[in-house]
Design a protein around this motif. Structure first.
Motif, PDB file in Angstrom:
ATOM      1  N   LEU A   1      -3.940  -5.477   4.636  1.00  0.00           N
ATOM      2  CA  LEU A   1      -3.034  -4.557   3.945  1.00  0.00           C
ATOM      3  C   LEU A   1      -1.601  -5.082   3.916  1.00  0.00           C
ATOM      4  O   LEU A   1      -0.815  -4.705   3.047  1.00  0.00           O
ATOM      5  CB  LEU A   1      -3.062  -3.191   4.630  1.00  0.00           C
TER       6      LEU A   1
ATOM      7  N   VAL B   1      -3.536  -0.062  -3.369  1.00  0.00           N
ATOM      8  CA  VAL B   1      -4.191   0.528  -2.200  1.00  0.00           C
ATOM      9  C   VAL B   1      -3.452   1.806  -1.835  1.00  0.00           C
ATOM     10  O   VAL B   1      -2.215   1.818  -1.763  1.00  0.00           O
ATOM     11  CB  VAL B   1      -4.206  -0.449  -1.004  1.00  0.00           C
TER      12      VAL B   1
ATOM     13  N   ILE C   1      -8.029   0.988  -4.344  1.00  0.00           N
ATOM     14  CA  ILE C   1      -8.748   1.224  -3.088  1.00  0.00           C
ATOM     15  C   ILE C   1      -8.090   2.394  -2.372  1.00  0.00           C
ATOM     16  O   ILE C   1      -6.881   2.382  -2.143  1.00  0.00           O
ATOM     17  CB  ILE C   1      -8.741  -0.035  -2.201  1.00  0.00           C
TER      18      ILE C   1
ATOM     19  N   PRO D   1       0.826  -1.210   0.000  1.00  0.00           N
ATOM     20  CA  PRO D   1       0.000   0.000   0.000  1.00  0.00           C
ATOM     21  C   PRO D   1       0.857   1.256   0.000  1.00  0.00           C
ATOM     22  O   PRO D   1       1.972   1.283   0.527  1.00  0.00           O
ATOM     23  CB  PRO D   1      -0.812  -0.133   1.297  1.00  0.00           C
TER      24      PRO D   1
END
Length: 1303
Positions: A615, A625, A597, A502
């Motif tokens: 995550l 993400v 996302i 992420p």
């Protein structure tokens, strides 16, 4: 002789010789040596006889002696026996002591053995747990390695496809240059023999084949196109690129088109501003009587109707006498209003004219207008009134004015206004098409369940997120912040090759993280229409938007919405968090684009690190993400992720923000003032976007009555955002005229601070009866300008977390005074609470407020109000409801008992049909709730009771009965009683088909449930048949309904395109006509589609020539249109013409050529012309081999298609090696357990069976069924994988299905 005592009997009195008093006789011992006789005499019994002789005394002594001897002997015997007994007992005691010692020794030995065994058991258990942990770790590592290998493989495949695509693009450009007569560099002249490319045919390719854009909006064609080229931050690969935006007619494009369109125009009522039906009332003194009657009598009815449907209702009107002082507020309220009501008689004032011009004349398409005209015989319209009505009538081109002409009493006039307004609200604002108000709740809920299956979710939460995004995106300071450098870095990070962790966007409070993310999302939606964006903006702590389970559930539902169904999602909180990464991995593999996302302020989520464990795991290859955090609250484990940090504002950006705000108010700072500001805004706490914006707005605000210089001096004393907010609150308080107004403002802000999610304007007016709407509007306008509050989903909320903290410190003593304001809200919502109807606001606020007050008794009573729990459950707040019961101290079983007893008590008061219907809904809700809790045994009773009530009160064939049967069958599936469940599902299916028809969404839901049931029973053929029928119904329903607002968006795009076709003939106009034809085709308007596609073909033939590739495109689309209309001969002719043009103009391995080849071959096959179809399939195989190489899944698909043709022509020997080669390619590229491998194995099994090799057929079929059983049952059925080419393979058995256009 003897002693004196021998002569005196006891008790006799003797006289004292010394004159003493008498008394009892006593023995006085005398020391004399007694004789034997005297000794014997001492044994005598009884008194001595006086006067007896010595002789008689001696005989008596002898008798006593004998007696004594006898007693002595007996005593000796007794003593000896007792001594013997004592000796025996002592021996026994000694023996028992020895036995006790032995037993004690044995006990000690046993205890030692027990301790040893216990230690061994504990060691074994510890070893077991360690083994389980090692196994779990091994499983996790294995899955991680598998995912990493999958990502690595997909990355390399993508790189190969990118290189091949680049090669094709270069070849196409080379052809284009050669066709234009431009001399190009000849590779044959090169010294190197590497990388030579031969161009076999010349042709011209239009620029828009690579994905152009029409106008300022994203091209609809690029939204429709499932395979896309690599563009900057996009990272999905395409298998076969078709010709560009809306180039080809294909029903398959519908999913991607609507998915992308819904991101731009989500499913929320566009006529309502912030979930509120705002009725702006314009009146004069002559019509004030009608207005008063309407507000007093009819307005509460409209409010009850709107609140029952989940919306707020608010009357907005400004008194005529002081309307001029509210000019800014009036303009703002008109812009926000949903409907305007004009009440006039004969005269109008200037404020009425201004409002009418603003509301309707300047913006005739903005609002519906209800015009109430009170007419009387002796009153004529004045000039200004007549002119106003004429302007309104002239502007009414869309027939939005509803005229109410009345000449009766004020009560009758108010009633007419009410009826007309109710009709407008129902039909034009809420789109209910004249639905009955009383049955509105059940109808709405049923409709929602049809769209979402068994998954329950809250539209209010969704609208809150949409408004949060829109407010951040439309912020006025975004253009001054210089975000482009951050956006470019975001694009670079997102475009990085996988695996990618992420991305962290960090910054201080108020640094502009939300503004950056919203601006980036907006740009990406335009540039990457195939990318699916899932975003969530987290609000303040303890609000609904910061609840982790609701966040993950919302993201999962949004992800599943882009497929044909969202059934199969668990409602249990722990499972929602656990299953989200699995859903993400499954659906990302099926999605033909990319998934990004975005979670803003993720550090505000309760226990974020624990609830967001997904995550940390590797993400799928096409998933990225992005999360934002504050620097000081970022979890330590996340600090290793790639980070984009927002730097403090530069002096230039500070000046830009301040100057922009000053220019909006025609104000200019002096050089000295600008220098002061620049010197002040240099620290980390004073050079962030929020601080500078708030400071600039406080300077230009005139509410304090201070001069600009004084305002600047006061603001410069504030060294951080919190102190600046507190100063803004004081300034706003000082600007109010009376102490009452100041008290109201303080209390409103305190109520917002103490509430769960905020308070609405109508609730504020209820809580403060003395407050008038003009003052409230003014107050909210000022607080909004100072970045303190905003309206979101109809609720007054704080714009920023710092504003909330400032109010807590300034007015609530740091939160210690919140209890009193919570108690005020509790009293208000408790008054609203009724036994038969509960609004979503009561269900949201009351239990939460009682929990914060730690009042468990009242909390339990509120939860036992069945309509409160039903409202929470049906809106998907499952975890919230469970948390309340856990706080009360009830487990699942006791909670179920409480609910059931409460329902039984409520049932006693139900008599009417309407109340019985509500009772059945309550029983069904309770049954579903208990089923989701994992209590199927307790869920059966309420579901059966709901079924009984509906069958009795309604009708055995009513659709609601089908719902009860469906839910009851779900419980039996949990119990693994598949026979009972199958019978119930079939009954529900029959009722739904009879009630709605064979192609309704409810029928599709029952078919899906039956298919899943059959799959659990290993009845795969029956399951496949039902699932295919369900998917077909879903697709057709989505096309007919437009998948919510899909049709509306397509029509709007079609109108935009029609405007572009009004000019002279050109290639661009022909392209637009082609796109229009595809748009109308997707709307099922085949006649209009044919007209535009034919016009496009004619124009292209005239402008470009009949042999141009664009003409082949139009012919291809017209052929697809005629195929759908079953005009196969015309379609075949057009496909053949398009194929001839593309063979001549394009290279042999061009994707567009393969596109036409495929569909012409499918048409030949459909018409039974297998001999004609075979060479086309062979040519398609050659093209795919040249384009992708011999080991690509697309090549395997072509091999299978060709093998099927050979089998149907009874050429089994030629088909066998094709199947075997396709199987090897599938296994090497997709894995041995991929569904395509199973399909190929099944076809090979059929072929072996027909060849007589029954053992091999059985072995192949068994392996195919094992793959089928292991395949995850996705909600959208057997959708083709994104690794496969187009999903156009089919089984040998039965007639070939209608093929879908290749994407």
């Amino acid at each position: 002789m003897g002693t004196a005592s021998s002569l005196v009997s006891p008790g006799e009195v003797i006289e004292d010789g010394y004159g003493g008093e008498g008394g009892e006789a006593c023995e006085i011992p005398v020391e004399v040596k007694p004789k034997a006789r005297l000794l014997r005499s001492s044994f005598r019994r009884g008194p001595r006889v006086i006067g007896a002789s010595f002789k008689s005394t001696g005989s008596v002594d002898l008798e006593y002696a004998a007696e004594y001897e006898r007693l002595r002997k007996e005593y000796e015997i007794f003593r000896v026996s007792k001594n013997n007994e004592i000796s025996s007992m002592q021996k026994k005691e000694a023996k028992l002591d020895e036995e006790n010692k032995r037993l004690r020794a044995e006990l000690q030995a046993l205890q030692k053995t027990y301790q040893k065994i216990l230690r061994e058991k504990e060691s074994a258990l510890e070893a077991k747990y360690q083994a389980m942990e090692r196994a779990a770790t091994f499983e996790h590592d294995r899955d991680k390695v598998k995912r990493q290998f999958k990502i690595f493989r997909e990355t390399k495949e993508k790189e190969i496809q990118d290189l091949l695509r680049a090669k094709r693009d270069l070849e196409a450009k080379l052809q284009q240059l050669q066709a234009q007569g431009i001399q190009v560099y000849d590779l044959n002249d090169s010294d190197s023999d590497d990388n030579q490319t031969t161009v076999n045919a010349a042709g011209t390719q239009c620029e828009y084949w690579s994905g152009g854009v029409l106008g300022s909006e994203p091209s609809m064609g690029s939204m429709m196109q499932l395979q896309q080229t690599f563009r900057g931050p996009e990272f999905a690969n395409s298998l076969i690129d078709v010709e560009g935006p809306f180039a080809n007619v294909s029903r398959d494009d519908w999913d991607a088109a609507v998915a992308s369109l819904l991101q731009v125009s989500p499913h929320v009522p566009q006529a309502l501003w912030s979930n509120t039906v705002r009725c702006y009332l314009i009146f004069t003194q002559e019509t004030k009587a009608e207005l008063d009657v309407f507000i007093k009598k009819h307005s509460p009815v409209l409010r009850r109707m709107c609140e029952g449907l989940g919306h707020f209702y608010l009357n907005v009107c400004f008194p005529e006498e002081n309307a001029a002082s509210y000019a800014v507020e009036r303009k703002q309220e008109i812009e926000r209003s949903s409907v305007c009501v004009l009440l006039v008689k004969s005269t109008v004032t200037s404020s009425v004219v201004e409002d009418c011009d603003e509301a309707f004349v300047k913006n005739p398409d903005g609002h519906p207008l209800v015009l109430y005209l009170k007419t009387e015989e002796d009153h004529n319209l004045t000039g200004p009134t007549r002119q106003l009505l004429e302007r309104v009538n002239a502007a009414d081109k869309a027939a939005k004015v509803k005229v109410v002409d009345h000449s009766g009493s004020a009560e009758e006039g108010a009633e007419l206004i009410y009826f007309q307004l109710e009709k407008v609200i129902k039909q034009e604002l809420l789109g209910l098409e004249g639905a009955d108000v009383d049955s509105m709740d059940s109808g709405i809920e049923e409709g929602r369940e049809e769209d979402s299956g068994d998954v329950l979710w809250d539209l209010h939460d969704e609208q809150e997120q949409i408004e949060s995004y829109q407010q951040a995106r439309s912020s006025s300071i975004t253009s001054q912040l210089g975000f482009q450098k951050y956006i470019d870095r975001l694009n670079d990070m997102i475009a990085a090759p996988p695996p990618t962790p992420p991305l962290l966007v960090s910054g201080g409070p108020g640094s502009g993280k939300s503004l950056l993310l919203s601006k980036w999302i907006e740009q990406q939606q335009k540039q990457s229409p195939n990318t699916l964006f899932l975003y969530h903006f987290v609000g303040r702590p303890l609000s609904t938007s910061s609840e982790p389970v609701l966040i993950i559930k919302r993201l999962t539902v949004k992800l599943l919405q882009h497929f044909w169904s969202i059934s199969g999602l668990s409602m249990e909180p722990s499972k929602i968090l656990e299953e989200f990464p699995r859903w993400l991995e499954r659906l990302s593999a099926r999605h033909q684009g990319n998934i990004i996302i975005i979670i803003d302020s993720i550090d505000q989520i309760q226990q974020a690190e624990r609830h967001m464990k997904w995550l940390i795991d590797p993400l799928p290859v096409n998933v990225r993400v992005v999360v934002s955090v504050k620097v000081e609250t970022c979890p330590q484990a996340w600090r290793l992720w790639p980070t984009l940090h927002l730097d403090p504002l530069s002096p230039r950006e500070v000046r830009s923000i301040v100057n922009a705000e000053c220019q909006s108010m025609d104000l200019k700072l002096t050089m000295d003032q600008e220098k002061k500001l620049e010197r002040h805004c240099r620290s980390a706490s004073t050079c962030n976007a929020l601080y500078v914006t708030l400071l600039a707005r406080m300077l230009i605000s005139s509410i304090s009555g201070w001069s600009l210089e004084r305002s600047l001096e006061e603001c410069l004393q504030c060294q951080d955002t919190m102190s600046l907010y507190r100063l803004a609150l004081k300034m706003t308080l000082n600007s109010l005229n009376t102490d009452r107004d100041r008290r109201i403002m303080r209390e409103i802000l305190c109520l917002v601070c103490a509430s769960h999610n905020g308070v609405s304007e109508s609730e504020v007016l209820d809580l403060f009866p003395e407050l008038e709407l003009p003052l409230l509007s003014t107050l909210l306008y000022r607080l909004n300008r100072l970045c303190i509050v905003t309206l979101r989903c109809g609720l007054i909320r704080f714009q920023h977390l710092q504003a909330w903290e400032a109010v807590r410190l300034e007015f609530l003593c740091g939160g210690s005074s919140s209890a009193a304001y919570r108690e005020k809200l509790i009293q208000y919502f408790s008054q609203q609470l009724s036994q038969d109807r509960v609004t979503w606001r009561v269900a949201d606020e009351l239990p939460w407020l009682l929990q914060q007050q730690e009042d468990r008794t009242k909390l339990q009573l509120s939860l036992l109000n069945l309509f409160v729990s039903q409202n929470l459950y049906k809106r998907g707040h499952f975890s919230e409801l469970l948390a309340y019961w856990q706080y009360v101290g009830k487990d699942k079983s006791s909670m179920a008992t409480e609910y059931f007893d409460s329902l039984k008590h409520y049932e006693k008061s139900c008599e009417s049909e309407d109340s019985m219907t509500k009772l059945a809904n309550l029983y069904e809700t309770l049954g579903r709730f208990l089923k989701d809790l994992g209590l199927p045994s307790q869920a059966v009773a309420p579901l059966q009771r709901s079924l009984e009530i509906r069958e009795t009160a309604l009708d055995p064939d009513h659709p609601s009965v089908a719902r009860s049967l469906h839910q009851l069958a779900g419980v039996y599936v949990q119990w693994k009683k598949y026979g009972n469940a199958e019978q119930l599902y079939k009954q529900a299916l029959e009722i739904s088909e009879n009630a709605y028809g064979a192609e309704h969404a409810s029928v599709a839901r029952e078919l899906e449930s039956l298919a899943m049931l059959y799959q659990k029973q290993n009845k795969y053929e029956q399951a496949d048949k039902l699932r295919k029928r369900s998917v077909k119904i879903r697709q057709k329903t989505a096309r007919q309904k437009g998948h919510m607002y899909g049709f509306t968006l397509l029509r709007r795009r079609a109108l935009q395109l029609e405007e572009l076709t009004l000019g002279k003939e050109s290639a661009d106009s022909a392209k637009t006509l082609n796109e229009l034809g595809v748009l109308y085709y997707l709307q099922n308007n085949l006649d209009a589609a044919k007209i535009f596609l034919a016009r496009s073909l004619e124009m292209r033939q005239r402008v470009l020539g009949p042999e141009h590739p664009d003409c082949a495109q139009s012919l291809n689309n017209l052929a697809a249109l005629h195929t759908e209309r079953r005009e196969y001969e015309v379609a075949e002719d057009m496909y053949e013409r398009a194929l001839d043009i593309r063979k001549t103009a394009l290279s042999p391995d061009h994707p567009s050529l393969a596109y036409t080849l495929k569909h012409l071959a499918m048409l030949y096959k459909r018409r039974g012309k297998l001999e004609k179809a075979m060479p086309l399939y062979e040519l398609s195989l050659e093209i795919r081999e040249k384009s992708f190489g011999p080991k690509h899944p697309s090549v395997a698909t072509a091999l299978v298609n060709l093998a099927v043709i050979y089998c149907q022509l009874k050429k089994h020997i030629e088909a066998l090696p094709l199947y075997e080669r396709a199987l090897k390619v599938y296994e090497d590229s997709l894995g041995r357990s991929h569904p395509r491998v199973g399909e190929t194995l099944k076809n090979l099994a059929v072929l072996s069976y027909e060849e007589g090799d029954f053992e091999k057929a059985a072995e192949l079929y068994k392996r195919a069924m094992e793959i089928k059983e292991a395949e995850p049952s996705l909600v959208c059925g057997n959708a083709p994988s994104r690794h496969s080419s187009s999903g156009d393979t089919f089984s040998l058995r039965g007639p070939a299905p209608l093929q879908q256009a290749q994407r």
